[in-house]
Design a protein around this motif. Structure first.
Motif, PDB file in Angstrom:
ATOM      1  N   ARG A   1       0.810  -1.215   0.000  1.00 14.62           N
ATOM      2  CA  ARG A   1       0.000   0.000   0.000  1.00 14.62           C
ATOM      3  C   ARG A   1       0.842   1.262   0.000  1.00 14.62           C
TER       4      ARG A   1
ATOM      5  N   ALA B   1      -8.166  -0.615  -4.587  1.00 14.98           N
ATOM      6  CA  ALA B   1      -9.094  -0.798  -3.478  1.00 14.98           C
ATOM      7  C   ALA B   1     -10.497  -0.355  -3.869  1.00 14.98           C
TER       8      ALA B   1
ATOM      9  N   THR C   1     -11.515  -2.822  -8.145  1.00 15.20           N
ATOM     10  CA  THR C   1     -10.867  -4.127  -8.040  1.00 15.20           C
ATOM     11  C   THR C   1     -10.736  -4.823  -9.385  1.00 15.20           C
TER      12      THR C   1
END
Length: 337
Positions: A42, A97, A100
């Motif tokens: 991330r 996120a 997708t």
């Protein structure tokens, strides 16, 4: 007697830390935090770079501009003048996120461009190695925010094709549920949104004409609100109205119209008692013979038995000297007779 505790040989103790006999600080270094694999993916805990290679950047799959324009000019400007401002991007993890199903669309890129897709294309075209970026994952908070960010960045640019703009607004409508909500989010009026959505009500053939520019946007918005069976005829009228040239007004000229050709006088003998009137062509006066500007044409019909009428014609068509001469001739003839 007070007992003093003996310190180990070679160790000196001071307040807060200890130093060995060589003078080396023995304070333990702070523990280094270790990021998990998910945090690394991330991008958490890592300061984003100021510039990245173009291979790490992906175009926004939801960019309203399906076809980027002026790419070569943008690339040439970047190469000659440099990059004036960084492009706005989101991290790969923040983008996926929300979307997708877009992993294949962005490939292996670490960042997705939100504002600056044309600059990325221009830099690629001229072979620049990297671009400066501004990472803002908040732009990927939701699908609506992603689309709004891309649309608002382009909404005031004249090179956004009208059909692409209409499609993006339609997507926002599906997210927010109504035209009024879309207008509020974009800071526009409901009529503005409605006009652009009307383009999507055109038949596929007419939408192509809008994209090619054959059908102008203004009449296309009006035609889009008509029933499908009426749109083709109205579009043809609109296209023909543009192609039909305006009638040109006649040019004004200062040239004088050609002067009428002089006519010869007709000497008519006195009319008989049975025919009191006769027809003459014209009388050429001395003024007419001198220049034509004062040419006067006698009436077409003269009653030669009416002295007053004949005198009026004579006064109209002859100069004073010639009238005096005529009077002298007539008087002499009457005297001699």
């Amino acid at each position: 007697m007070r007992q003093v505790k003996t310190k180990p040989q070679g160790e000196r103790v001071t307040q807060g830390f200890s130093i060995d006999e060589e003078g080396t600080d023995q304070t333990p270094a702070p523990r280094r935090s270790v990021r998990t694999r998910e945090q690394i993916m991330r991008g958490e805990g890592k300061r984003p770079p100021a510039s990245v290679a173009l291979s790490l950047l992906a175009h926004n799959p939801f960019n309203p501009r399906d076809e980027l324009t002026d790419v070569e000019e943008t690339g040439a400007s970047l190469k000659e003048r440099g990059q004036l401002q960084p492009i706005a991007v989101v991290r790969r993890a923040a983008f996926l996120a929300v979307h997708t199903d877009q992993a294949e669309a962005i490939g292996e890129a670490e960042y997705v461009v939100i504002d600056g897709n044309r600059r990325l294309a221009g830099a690629t075209a001229v072979g620049l190695p990297q671009l400066r970026i501004d990472v803002n994952d908040d732009l990927a908070a939701s699908a609506a925010d992603m689309l709004e960010s891309a649309l608002i960045a382009n909404i005031h640019r004249v090179d956004v094709p009208p059909m692409d703009q209409a499609k993006a607004i339609q997507q926002l409508k599906e997210v927010h549920g109504s035209q009024n909500q879309v207008a509020k989010r974009l800071g526009k009026t409901g009529a503005w949104v409605s006009q652009r959505l009307a383009l999507l009500e055109l038949t596929p053939e007419l939408q192509v004409q809008v994209e090619t520019g054959d059908l102008k946007v203004e009449p296309a918005r009006r035609i889009g609100r008509l029933p499908k069976e009426q749109q083709a005829d109205e579009a043809a009228k609109a296209v023909n109205a543009v192609k039909t040239p305006r009638p040109r007004s006649p040019r004004r000229t200062t040239e004088q119209p050609p002067a009428a050709e002089p006519v010869n006088a007709v000497n008519t003998p006195p009319a008989s008692d049975g025919d009191p009137t006769s027809t003459v062509n014209a009388v050429n006066t001395p003024e007419a013979s001198r220049g034509g500007a004062d040419r006067i044409t006698a009436p077409a019909v003269i009653d030669w038995n009416d002295p007053e009428a004949v005198a009026a014609v004579v006064r109209q068509c002859m100069s004073l000297p010639h009238r005096k001469r005529l009077a002298s001739i007539l008087l002499r003839e009457n005297t001699n007779g």
